[in-house]
Motif scaffolding. Structure first.
Motif, PDB file in Angstrom:
ATOM      1  N   PRO A 174       0.816  -1.219   0.000  1.00 11.27           N
ATOM      2  CA  PRO A 174       0.000   0.000   0.000  1.00 11.27           C
ATOM      3  C   PRO A 174       0.850   1.270   0.000  1.00 11.27           C
ATOM      4  CG  PRO A 174      -0.994  -1.611   1.445  1.00 11.27           C
ATOM      5  CD  PRO A 174       0.333  -2.187   1.019  1.00 11.27           C
ATOM      6  N   ARG A 175       1.972   1.248   0.704  1.00 12.07           N
ATOM      7  CA  ARG A 175       2.811   2.450   0.741  1.00 12.07           C
ATOM      8  C   ARG A 175       3.607   2.640  -0.543  1.00 12.07           C
ATOM      9  NH1 ARG A 175       4.330   2.122   7.127  1.00 12.07           N
ATOM     10  NH2 ARG A 175       2.439   3.212   7.837  1.00 12.07           N
ATOM     11  N   GLY A 176       3.690   1.602  -1.353  1.00 11.98           N
ATOM     12  CA  GLY A 176       4.282   1.775  -2.676  1.00 11.98           C
ATOM     13  C   GLY A 176       3.378   2.600  -3.573  1.00 11.98           C
ATOM     14  N   LEU A 177       2.084   2.546  -3.307  1.00 14.91           N
ATOM     15  CA  LEU A 177       1.112   3.328  -4.067  1.00 14.91           C
ATOM     16  C   LEU A 177       0.890   4.700  -3.441  1.00 14.91           C
ATOM     17  CD1 LEU A 177      -0.976   3.434  -6.367  1.00 14.91           C
ATOM     18  CD2 LEU A 177      -2.614   2.326  -4.825  1.00 14.91           C
ATOM     19  N   TRP A 178       0.862   4.737  -2.097  1.00 17.87           N
ATOM     20  CA  TRP A 178       0.612   6.001  -1.373  1.00 17.87           C
ATOM     21  C   TRP A 178       1.419   5.974  -0.073  1.00 17.87           C
ATOM     22  CZ3 TRP A 178      -4.316   7.514   1.761  1.00 17.87           C
ATOM     23  CH2 TRP A 178      -4.298   8.886   2.033  1.00 17.87           C
ATOM     24  N   PRO A 179       2.562   6.629  -0.039  1.00 14.02           N
ATOM     25  CA  PRO A 179       3.449   6.548   1.126  1.00 14.02           C
ATOM     26  C   PRO A 179       2.820   6.998   2.441  1.00 14.02           C
ATOM     27  CG  PRO A 179       4.635   7.448  -0.754  1.00 14.02           C
ATOM     28  CD  PRO A 179       3.184   7.378  -1.151  1.00 14.02           C
ATOM     29  N   ALA A 180       1.792   7.830   2.391  1.00 12.89           N
ATOM     30  CA  ALA A 180       1.211   8.389   3.618  1.00 12.89           C
ATOM     31  C   ALA A 180       0.210   7.459   4.292  1.00 12.89           C
ATOM     32  CB  ALA A 180       0.527   9.718   3.304  1.00 12.89           C
ATOM     33  N   VAL A 181      -0.180   6.380   3.653  1.00 12.97           N
ATOM     34  CA  VAL A 181      -1.247   5.533   4.207  1.00 12.97           C
ATOM     35  C   VAL A 181      -0.794   4.838   5.488  1.00 12.97           C
ATOM     36  CG1 VAL A 181      -0.607   3.551   2.757  1.00 12.97           C
ATOM     37  CG2 VAL A 181      -2.915   3.693   3.701  1.00 12.97           C
ATOM     38  N   GLU A 182      -1.695   4.793   6.478  1.00 13.24           N
ATOM     39  CA  GLU A 182      -1.439   4.109   7.741  1.00 13.24           C
ATOM     40  C   GLU A 182      -2.281   2.845   7.880  1.00 13.24           C
ATOM     41  OE1 GLU A 182       0.698   4.558  10.178  1.00 13.24           O
ATOM     42  OE2 GLU A 182       1.651   6.284   9.193  1.00 13.24           O
ATOM     43  N   ARG A 183      -3.543   2.929   7.497  1.00 12.27           N
ATOM     44  CA  ARG A 183      -4.458   1.806   7.632  1.00 12.27           C
ATOM     45  C   ARG A 183      -5.184   1.564   6.300  1.00 12.27           C
ATOM     46  NH1 ARG A 183      -1.833   0.989  11.458  1.00 12.27           N
ATOM     47  NH2 ARG A 183      -2.507   0.775  13.653  1.00 12.27           N
ATOM     48  N   VAL A 184      -5.530   0.309   6.106  1.00 10.72           N
ATOM     49  CA  VAL A 184      -6.327  -0.077   4.943  1.00 10.72           C
ATOM     50  C   VAL A 184      -7.658  -0.628   5.455  1.00 10.72           C
ATOM     51  CG1 VAL A 184      -6.519  -1.581   2.932  1.00 10.72           C
ATOM     52  CG2 VAL A 184      -4.288  -0.616   3.565  1.00 10.72           C
ATOM     53  N   ILE A 185      -8.738  -0.012   5.023  1.00  7.13           N
ATOM     54  CA  ILE A 185     -10.082  -0.495   5.356  1.00  7.13           C
ATOM     55  C   ILE A 185     -10.547  -1.344   4.182  1.00  7.13           C
ATOM     56  CG2 ILE A 185     -12.443   0.156   5.955  1.00  7.13           C
ATOM     57  CD1 ILE A 185     -11.268   2.960   6.693  1.00  7.13           C
ATOM     58  N   MET A 186     -10.714  -2.641   4.415  1.00  7.67           N
ATOM     59  CA  MET A 186     -11.163  -3.541   3.361  1.00  7.67           C
ATOM     60  C   MET A 186     -12.657  -3.814   3.532  1.00  7.67           C
ATOM     61  SD  MET A 186      -8.701  -4.067   1.301  1.00  7.67           S
ATOM     62  CE  MET A 186      -9.682  -5.214   0.323  1.00  7.67           C
ATOM     63  N   LEU A 187     -13.368  -3.750   2.423  1.00  9.13           N
ATOM     64  CA  LEU A 187     -14.811  -3.940   2.447  1.00  9.13           C
ATOM     65  C   LEU A 187     -15.230  -4.997   1.440  1.00  9.13           C
ATOM     66  CD1 LEU A 187     -14.615  -0.347   2.643  1.00  9.13           C
ATOM     67  CD2 LEU A 187     -16.543  -1.222   3.966  1.00  9.13           C
ATOM     68  N   GLY A 188     -16.227  -5.780   1.814  1.00 14.68           N
ATOM     69  CA  GLY A 188     -16.744  -6.818   0.934  1.00 14.68           C
ATOM     70  C   GLY A 188     -18.222  -6.629   0.682  1.00 14.68           C
ATOM     71  N   THR A 189     -18.626  -6.885  -0.551  1.00 15.12           N
ATOM     72  CA  THR A 189     -20.035  -6.844  -0.944  1.00 15.12           C
ATOM     73  C   THR A 189     -20.393  -8.200  -1.521  1.00 15.12           C
ATOM     74  OG1 THR A 189     -19.847  -4.493  -1.483  1.00 15.12           O
ATOM     75  CG2 THR A 189     -21.761  -5.661  -2.343  1.00 15.12           C
ATOM     76  N   SER A 190     -21.403  -8.842  -0.979  1.00 14.99           N
ATOM     77  CA  SER A 190     -21.762 -10.182  -1.426  1.00 14.99           C
ATOM     78  C   SER A 190     -22.491 -10.155  -2.764  1.00 14.99           C
ATOM     79  CB  SER A 190     -22.661 -10.869  -0.394  1.00 14.99           C
ATOM     80  OG  SER A 190     -23.148 -12.099  -0.902  1.00 14.99           O
ATOM     81  N   TYR A 191     -22.088 -11.063  -3.646  1.00 16.81           N
ATOM     82  CA  TYR A 191     -22.840 -11.276  -4.883  1.00 16.81           C
ATOM     83  C   TYR A 191     -23.229 -12.751  -5.017  1.00 16.81           C
ATOM     84  CZ  TYR A 191     -18.509 -12.991  -7.200  1.00 16.81           C
ATOM     85  OH  TYR A 191     -17.383 -13.691  -7.552  1.00 16.81           O
ATOM     86  N   ALA A 192     -23.379 -13.418  -3.873  1.00 13.96           N
ATOM     87  CA  ALA A 192     -23.719 -14.842  -3.864  1.00 13.96           C
ATOM     88  C   ALA A 192     -24.971 -15.099  -4.696  1.00 13.96           C
ATOM     89  CB  ALA A 192     -23.937 -15.314  -2.427  1.00 13.96           C
ATOM     90  N   PRO A 193     -24.887 -16.047  -5.628  1.00 11.19           N
ATOM     91  CA  PRO A 193     -26.020 -16.282  -6.530  1.00 11.19           C
ATOM     92  C   PRO A 193     -27.083 -17.194  -5.928  1.00 11.19           C
ATOM     93  CG  PRO A 193     -24.214 -17.735  -7.112  1.00 11.19           C
ATOM     94  CD  PRO A 193     -23.716 -16.875  -5.972  1.00 11.19           C
ATOM     95  N   ALA A 194     -28.320 -16.966  -6.336  1.00 13.08           N
ATOM     96  CA  ALA A 194     -29.404 -17.873  -5.952  1.00 13.08           C
ATOM     97  C   ALA A 194     -29.426 -19.099  -6.862  1.00 13.08           C
ATOM     98  CB  ALA A 194     -30.742 -17.139  -6.016  1.00 13.08           C
TER      99      ALA A 194
END
Length: 348
Positions: free
Chosen positions: A63-83
């Motif tokens: 992550p710091r290779g992309l943005w040196p100032a970043v301290e935390r990464v908030i990861m989010l998931g959205t379900s697309y589980a099929p019926a």
């Protein structure tokens, strides 16, 4: 510390309100081994023609290779589980199979909009700087999601969640805030090898390692040229992506079908007839797949895939639709039509 805990709880509540199914936080330095594995994977050529992965490897590795100032990464998931069962059309020769994630709207736009809304909320609540990313940026979403506790990278190399199985779209918010980090998730694949044995092209040289050059998701979407002969028959009727390794994961039994309207399947994409698809010209292709992830591969690559599927169908009724492309000005399409013709006429 109490204020950080309050903020983390409020963040989760707001994320759920926006439609995210999972959230976790990790340090920007949580996955140092991911960069090492990435460079080894690239050195072995497993990325195939995805030159963009090689070109931004340093930014992707950390992550710091992309943005040196970043301290935390908030990861989010959205379900697309099929019926619907993604494997229900296996062997149905006159019908194409499209990967579950492309049954409706392109997820990038929806998720990025929600990420931006959550990022704005976070800045308004606590300040700091933020950046949001969905898939197309050089971000190691899966290792970061595992480090943030959303799940673990399974033997198919994708994220597996105890709650959502293998069906999570991932997004990331990079922030300069020092939020409390979540514990990483432990690997719960155990001795299971279902995803490995389900792969029709043996794209896994070892558990947790994918050779994209053999993967039908890569071959039908990212690969622009002719699909190698050895992979055409194993394609069967898959015309955009492949869900086999995801579909057989035992953890999917805990996943509840997604109720997100943008991910509910469009009827015309869940069981499309090859004859209809082979009749598409560029304008009709763009109209049918407006707002869909499929649109980005273009009509010629899509027709190429449908021709291979037609050749595998054993359905001679598809010959007129195939013959229509023998004179294509696109050499890849014409080659696919010739191959399909030979398969259907028994002259291969």
């Amino acid at each position: 510390m109490a204020e950080h805990t309050r903020l983390a709880a409020a963040l989760r509540k707001e994320a759920a309100r926006l439609g995210f199914a999972a959230l976790g936080v990790c340090s920007a330095e949580a996955v140092p081994q991911a960069g090492v594995r990435l460079r080894q994977w690239l050195a072995e050529g497993c990325h195939g023609e995805m030159i963009w992965m090689e070109g931004r490897a340093d930014e992707r590795a950390s992550p710091r290779g992309l943005w040196p100032a970043v301290e935390r990464v908030i990861m989010l998931g959205t379900s697309y589980a099929p019926a619907l069962d993604p494997l229900r059309l296996a062997g149905v020769g006159d019908t194409g199979v499209i990967s579950v994630y492309a049954w409706n709207r392109d997820y990038h736009d929806l998720i990025k909009k929600r990420l931006k809304a959550l990022a704005r909320w976070l800045v308004a609540e606590a300040g700091g700087d933020v950046k949001v990313f969905v898939d197309t940026a050089p971000v190691m979403e899966k290792p970061l999601a595992a480090a943030a506790g959303l799940g673990w990278q399974g033997k198919h190399s994708n994220l597996v969640s105890r709650e959502h199985g293998s069906w999570l779209f991932l997004g990331a918010i990079y922030t300069t805030l020092d939020l409390p980090a979540d514990a990483p998730h432990v690997d719960r694949c155990g001795s299971c090898t279902r995803c490995q044995t389900a792969c029709p092209t043996d794209a896994f040289p070892a558990p947790y390692r994918l050779d994209a050059r053999r993967c039908l998701a890569y071959l039908t979407i990212e690969n622009a040229g002719p699909i190698p002969l050895e992979f055409r028959a194993p394609m069967a009727n898959r015309i955009y992506g492949c869900d086999d390794c995801l579909s057989v994961c035992p953890w999917n039994r805990f996943a509840q079908a997604s109720e997100e309207p943008a991910f509910l399947p469009r009827a015309e994409l869940t069981a499309p007839k090859l004859a209809d698809l082979l009749a598409l010209d560029d304008a009709a292709f763009r109209a049918l797949f407006s707002g869909s992830a499929i649109k980005r591969i273009g009509v010629k690559r899509f027709i190429r895939n449908c021709l291979y599927a037609a050749g595998n169908s054993g359905d001679v009724a598809l010959l007129p639709a195939v013959h229509a492309h023998l004179g294509s000005d696109d050499a890849v399409v014409a080659d696919a039509a010739a191959w399909a013709t030979a398969q259907l006429e028994g002259t291969a």
